[in-house]
Design a protein around this motif. Structure first.
Motif, PDB file in Angstrom:
ATOM      1  N   ALA A 371       0.839  -1.202   0.000  1.00 26.20           N
ATOM      2  CA  ALA A 371       0.000   0.000   0.000  1.00 26.20           C
ATOM      3  C   ALA A 371       0.876   1.255   0.000  1.00 26.20           C
ATOM      4  CB  ALA A 371      -0.924   0.003   1.205  1.00 26.20           C
ATOM      5  N   TYR A 372       1.943   1.237   0.793  1.00 28.54           N
ATOM      6  CA  TYR A 372       2.892   2.362   0.772  1.00 28.54           C
ATOM      7  C   TYR A 372       3.530   2.505  -0.613  1.00 28.54           C
ATOM      8  CZ  TYR A 372       7.388   4.712   1.242  1.00 28.54           C
ATOM      9  OH  TYR A 372       8.467   5.529   1.037  1.00 28.54           O
ATOM     10  N   ALA A 373       3.872   1.375  -1.229  1.00 24.55           N
ATOM     11  CA  ALA A 373       4.502   1.418  -2.552  1.00 24.55           C
ATOM     12  C   ALA A 373       3.549   1.990  -3.599  1.00 24.55           C
ATOM     13  CB  ALA A 373       4.961   0.019  -2.959  1.00 24.55           C
ATOM     14  N   VAL A 374       2.285   1.584  -3.562  1.00 23.99           N
ATOM     15  CA  VAL A 374       1.300   2.129  -4.501  1.00 23.99           C
ATOM     16  C   VAL A 374       1.158   3.631  -4.292  1.00 23.99           C
ATOM     17  CG1 VAL A 374      -1.142   2.115  -5.128  1.00 23.99           C
ATOM     18  CG2 VAL A 374       0.056  -0.037  -4.775  1.00 23.99           C
ATOM     19  N   LEU A 407      10.946   6.708  -7.900  1.00 24.16           N
ATOM     20  CA  LEU A 407      10.748   5.285  -7.645  1.00 24.16           C
ATOM     21  C   LEU A 407      11.846   4.721  -6.750  1.00 24.16           C
ATOM     22  CD1 LEU A 407       9.625   4.054 -11.186  1.00 24.16           C
ATOM     23  CD2 LEU A 407       8.195   4.497  -9.183  1.00 24.16           C
ATOM     24  N   ALA A 408      13.051   5.242  -6.865  1.00 22.16           N
ATOM     25  CA  ALA A 408      14.149   4.745  -6.035  1.00 22.16           C
ATOM     26  C   ALA A 408      13.866   4.990  -4.558  1.00 22.16           C
ATOM     27  CB  ALA A 408      15.457   5.414  -6.448  1.00 22.16           C
ATOM     28  N   VAL A 409      13.334   6.169  -4.232  1.00 19.11           N
ATOM     29  CA  VAL A 409      13.002   6.463  -2.839  1.00 19.11           C
ATOM     30  C   VAL A 409      11.873   5.557  -2.359  1.00 19.11           C
ATOM     31  CG1 VAL A 409      12.158   8.237  -1.257  1.00 19.11           C
ATOM     32  CG2 VAL A 409      13.805   8.833  -3.038  1.00 19.11           C
ATOM     33  N   THR A 410      10.891   5.318  -3.225  1.00 17.89           N
ATOM     34  CA  THR A 410       9.787   4.430  -2.857  1.00 17.89           C
ATOM     35  C   THR A 410      10.279   3.010  -2.600  1.00 17.89           C
ATOM     36  OG1 THR A 410       8.197   5.745  -4.112  1.00 17.89           O
ATOM     37  CG2 THR A 410       7.588   3.479  -3.616  1.00 17.89           C
ATOM     38  N   GLY A 413      12.133   2.809   0.516  1.00 21.35           N
ATOM     39  CA  GLY A 413      11.199   2.856   1.639  1.00 21.35           C
ATOM     40  C   GLY A 413      10.604   1.497   1.958  1.00 21.35           C
ATOM     41  N   THR A 414      10.287   0.709   0.924  1.00 13.51           N
ATOM     42  CA  THR A 414       9.751  -0.634   1.186  1.00 13.51           C
ATOM     43  C   THR A 414      10.791  -1.504   1.886  1.00 13.51           C
ATOM     44  OG1 THR A 414      10.441  -1.464  -1.000  1.00 13.51           O
ATOM     45  CG2 THR A 414       8.252  -0.466  -0.837  1.00 13.51           C
ATOM     46  N   VAL A 415      12.053  -1.346   1.509  1.00 13.05           N
ATOM     47  CA  VAL A 415      13.117  -2.118   2.170  1.00 13.05           C
ATOM     48  C   VAL A 415      13.225  -1.716   3.637  1.00 13.05           C
ATOM     49  CG1 VAL A 415      15.576  -2.634   2.183  1.00 13.05           C
ATOM     50  CG2 VAL A 415      14.378  -2.391   0.002  1.00 13.05           C
ATOM     51  N   VAL A 416      13.198  -0.422   3.894  1.00  9.96           N
ATOM     52  CA  VAL A 416      13.314   0.063   5.273  1.00  9.96           C
ATOM     53  C   VAL A 416      12.148  -0.437   6.123  1.00  9.96           C
ATOM     54  CG1 VAL A 416      13.227   2.145   6.712  1.00  9.96           C
ATOM     55  CG2 VAL A 416      14.667   2.094   4.675  1.00  9.96           C
ATOM     56  N   MET A 417      10.937  -0.373   5.581  1.00  9.99           N
ATOM     57  CA  MET A 417       9.764  -0.748   6.363  1.00  9.99           C
ATOM     58  C   MET A 417       9.757  -2.229   6.706  1.00  9.99           C
ATOM     59  SD  MET A 417       7.099   1.695   4.319  1.00  9.99           S
ATOM     60  CE  MET A 417       5.640   0.873   4.908  1.00  9.99           C
ATOM     61  N   LEU A 418      10.046  -3.089   5.735  1.00  8.64           N
ATOM     62  CA  LEU A 418      10.059  -4.514   6.031  1.00  8.64           C
ATOM     63  C   LEU A 418      11.265  -4.899   6.874  1.00  8.64           C
ATOM     64  CD1 LEU A 418       8.702  -6.146   2.751  1.00  8.64           C
ATOM     65  CD2 LEU A 418       7.625  -6.076   5.006  1.00  8.64           C
ATOM     66  N   ALA A 419      12.381  -4.187   6.705  1.00  9.37           N
ATOM     67  CA  ALA A 419      13.530  -4.458   7.574  1.00  9.37           C
ATOM     68  C   ALA A 419      13.201  -4.098   9.021  1.00  9.37           C
ATOM     69  CB  ALA A 419      14.745  -3.668   7.076  1.00  9.37           C
ATOM     70  N   LEU A 420      12.540  -2.956   9.234  1.00 12.18           N
ATOM     71  CA  LEU A 420      12.121  -2.592  10.584  1.00 12.18           C
ATOM     72  C   LEU A 420      11.141  -3.611  11.157  1.00 12.18           C
ATOM     73  CD1 LEU A 420      11.606   1.292  10.440  1.00 12.18           C
ATOM     74  CD2 LEU A 420      13.265   0.030  11.814  1.00 12.18           C
ATOM     75  N   THR A 421      10.240  -4.091  10.308  1.00 16.38           N
ATOM     76  CA  THR A 421       9.293  -5.106  10.750  1.00 16.38           C
ATOM     77  C   THR A 421      10.028  -6.356  11.218  1.00 16.38           C
ATOM     78  OG1 THR A 421       7.596  -4.306   9.232  1.00 16.38           O
ATOM     79  CG2 THR A 421       7.349  -6.545  10.055  1.00 16.38           C
ATOM     80  N   GLY A 422      10.980  -6.828  10.394  1.00 15.40           N
ATOM     81  CA  GLY A 422      11.730  -8.018  10.760  1.00 15.40           C
ATOM     82  C   GLY A 422      12.510  -7.822  12.048  1.00 15.40           C
TER      83      GLY A 422
END
Length: 544
Positions: A371-374, A407-410, A413-422
Motif C-alpha cells: 500500500a505504501y509502494a502504490v 521510484l528509487a526512494v519508494t 522505503g519498502t526495504v526500510v519498512m520490512l527491515a524494521l518489521t523483521g
C-alpha cells in the motif's frame, strides 16, 4: 433589432454558500469510483473474515473464553486491540478484533477523502476553476464531508449486514457499525479543520494523521495502564466504549456526533477567515537558492517522501513489536481449537503454529508495505496532474531521471519498512522466547523475503501510470485483489491457478519452511519488466 437579456446566474452569497454541493458530490464520487470500493471492500472483508474465523474456529466449549483470557492477560495485545469485552460469543470477540483497528482505518479513509476533495483541490487550482461557476464558498468542504459520510455510512451498513448474516444479534451489529461511522466522522471533521489550517495537502494530511495516531496511542495507554480515563480522550476509545455485544452503551455515540459538529463548525468559521488557496498557517518565505542537498532529482524525491516514510515506519515498528510480543504465546491463544489451528496453518503455510502465525503476520505486513509502494508510485501521477512536473522538466532533468529518482526512494522505503518489521518482530519474539540469536535472523529474513512481491504490485502500478495515466488509481484495485486472494482465498478454497494471480502466493514459506530463491528472482524480474515498460511508455507519451 431584438435584444436578448440573459438571466443572471444565482449569486453564491449569503443564501447560496452551499450552491453546487450536489454537483461536487457527484463529481467526486465519480473520481473515487476505484479507490472507494477498494477501501469499502477491504474493511468489509476484515469484518467478514473475523466473524467467519471465530464462528468456525472456536466452536468447542470454552475455546472463546480461553482465547479471551489470554488476550486480556497480554498487555501488548491489549495495547493494539483493546480488551475483550464479551468473551462468550464469536460476534463479541470479532468486534474486539476489528473494533479499534477498524475504527482507525475508517478514520484514515475519511481523512484522505476530505483532504483530497478540499485542500488538494485548492492546491492544484481545480477548485478555483470550479468556483468560477455557481459554487458557494462552503460547497467544496460540505461536498467533501458528504463524500466521507457516504463512504463511512456505506461501510457501517455493510459491516452491520455482514455481522447479522453470520447470526450476530442485530443490536450489537448496529452498535458496531455506528461506532465505526462515528469514528470516521470525527476524523473527517479533524481533516476539515487541518485543510483550513495548512496550505498544502501534504501538511493537512500529516496534521490529521498525527491526531489519529495520538488517538490510537491514548486508547492503547488507557486500555493497558491504570489511567483508563485516557481512552476517553480518543475517538477510537469512544468507538470501543459503545461496547457492541457487551451491554451496548448507546449514549457513547453522542460523543463523536458532538465532536464532529464542533469540528465542522470550526472548519466553516476558518473558511471565512482565509483566501482561496491560502491556509491559516501561512508558510514562511523560503531561501532564494536551493541548498546543495536539494539540487538533484533524487534529493527532491527524498524531501517529498521522507515525512510519509517516517510515519509509515513508525507504525510498522510499533505493530512489529506487538506481533513479536504475542508470537510465543499464540498456541495458548488458539487453545484446543482444531479448526483454528488448521486455518492458521493454511494461511501461514506452516505446520508449526508459531511459524504459521509469523508467516501470516509477515504476509499482512507485506500487503501494507505494498500500500505504501502504490501510494509512492501514484505520487508520480499527482506531480504530473498538479502541473508540478513541467517546471522540473523545463530544467536539465529528463523524464526518466525524474521518475527513476521518485521510484528509487519508494523502493528504498519498502526495504526500510520490512527491515524494521523483521527487526521488531524478531527482537520481541526472540527476547520473549529466550532465543534472540536464533529467532532474529530467521524472522528478519522472512520479512525481507516479502520484498519481491511488493515490488510486483509497485511495478504494475508504474505500468498503469505509463500506459494509462488516468487509470493509474487502479493500482489500488490490484492491491485489493491481492488482499482478497491472500485473506479469503484459503478460506473459500479457491483453485490454485486463481491464487497464483497474487504475487504474494509465490513467496517462500518462511520462517520455518523450505527457502527457494527461484520465486524471488522470478518476482523481481516481473517487477523490473513491468516497471521498465511503464517508464518507456511514460517517456513516449504526452505529459498531462
Amino acid at each position: 433589432m431584438t435584444a436578448v437579456t440573459l438571466a443572471p446566474a444565482p449569486a453564491a452569497g449569503e443564501g447560496g454558500r452551499l450552491a453546487g454541493t450536489g454537483m461536487l458530490v457527484k463529481m467526486w464520487l465519480r473520481r473515487d469510483r476505484i479507490m472507494l470500493p477498494a477501501w469499502i471492500y477491504a474493511l468489509t472483508a476484515l469484518v467478514s473474515s473475523s466473524m467467519y474465523s471465530f464462528r468456525t474456529g472456536y466452536d468447542e466449549p470454552g475455546a472463546l473464553e480461553k482465547f479471551a483470557r489470554g488476550i486480556n492477560d497480554n498487555p501488548s495485545t491489549k495495547a493494539m486491540y483493546g480488551p475483550v469485552l464479551n468473551e462468550h460469543t464469536a460476534s463479541g470477540v470479532a468486534a474486539w478484533q476489528t473494533g479499534a483497528t477498524g475504527a482507525a482505518l475508517v478514520g484514515l479513509m475519511c481523512v484522505l477523502l476530505v483532504v483530497r476533495h478540499s485542500r488538494a483541490e485548492e492546491e492544484t487550482g481545480r477548485l478555483e476553476l470550479v468556483g468560477a461557476g455557481v459554487v458557494g464558498r462552503r460547497a467544496p468542504l460540505t461536498a467533501a464531508l458528504l463524500v466521507a459520510a457516504t463512504a463511512a455510512g456505506t461501510l457501517a451498513v455493510l459491516a452491520t449486514a455482514v455481522m447479522i448474516a453470520f447470526g450476530a444479534p442485530a443490536a450489537g451489529a448496529v452498535a458496531f457499525g455506528l461506532a465505526w461511522f462515528g469514528a470516521g466522522m470525527v476524523f473527517a471533521g479533524v481533516a476539515a479543520v487541518t485543510a483550513q489550517v495548512a496550505q498544502t495537502s501534504r501538511l493537512a494530511n500529516g496534521l490529521a494523521l498525527a491526531v489519529l495516531g495520538t488517538g490510537f496511542l491514548l486508547r492503547g495507554l488507557g486500555d493497558v495502564g491504570s489511567a483508563h480515563w485516557l481512552a476517553w480522550l480518543s475517538p477510537i476509545g469512544w468507538a470501543q466504549r459503545v461496547r457492541p455485544y457487551a451491554d451496548e452503551q448507546w449514549a457513547a455515540l453522542a460523543l463523536p456526533l458532538v465532536a464532529f459538529a464542533l469540528l465542522a463548525a470550526a472548519a466553516y468559521a476558518l473558511i471565512e477567515r482565509r483566501d482561496l488557496g491560502a491556509g491559516i498557517l501561512a508558510p514562511g518565505p523560503g531561501p532564494s537558492r536551493a541548498a546543495p542537498s536539494l539540487r538533484t532529482p533524487l534529493a527532491l524525491a527524498w524531501r517529498l517522501q521522507r515525512g510519509s516514510l517516517v510515519g509509515w515506519s513508525a507504525g510498522f515498528l510499533v505493530y512489529g513489536l506487538a506481533i513479536g510480543g504475542i508470537a510465543d504465546g499464540v498456541s495458548d491463544l488458539v487453545g484446543d481449537s482444531d479448526s483454528t489451528l488448521k486455518s492458521l496453518r493454511e494461511l501461514g503455510r506452516q505446520d508449526d503454529i508459531v511459524d504459521a502465525f509469523l508467516s501470516t503476520a509477515m504476509g499482512l505486513m507485506a500487503l501494507l508495505t505494498a500500500a505504501y509502494a502504490v501510494q509512492g508510485v501514484l505520487r508520480l501521477r499527482a506531480e504530473e496532474a498538479g502541473q508540478r512536473l513541467e517546471p522540473v522538466l523545463a530544467t536539465g532533468v529528463g523524464r526518466l531521471r525524474w521518475a527513476v529518482s521518485q521510484l528509487a526512494v519508494t523502493v528504498a522505503g519498502t526495504v526500510v519498512m520490512l527491515a524494521l518489521t523483521g527487526l521488531a518482530v524478531g527482537s520481541a519474539h526472540g527476547l520473549r522466547s529466550g532465543d534472540l540469536g536464533g529467532q532474529l535472523p530467521r524472522v528478519f529474513g522472512a520479512a525481507l523475503a516479502q520484498l519481491p512481491a511488493v515490488w510486483v504490485v509497485a511495478g504494475v502500478t508504474v505500468l498503469l501510470f505509463g500506459l494509462l495515466p488516468r487509470a493509474a488509481q487502479a493500482g489500488w484495485g490490484v492491491l485489493a485483489v491481492c488482499l482478497m486472494l491472500g485473506q479469503m482465498g484459503p478460506v473459500l478454497k479457491l483453485p490454485q491457478p486463481v491464487m497464483d494471480v497474487s504475487p504474494f502466493t509465490h513467496t517462500p514459506n518462511v520462517p520455518g519452511g523450505t527457502f527457494s530463491p527461484l520465486p524471488l528472482v522470478s518476482l523481481t524480474a516481473v517487477a523490473l519488466a513491468a516497471s521498465a515498460a511503464g517508464l518507456l511508455a511514460f517517456r513516449r507519451r504526452d505529459i498531462g
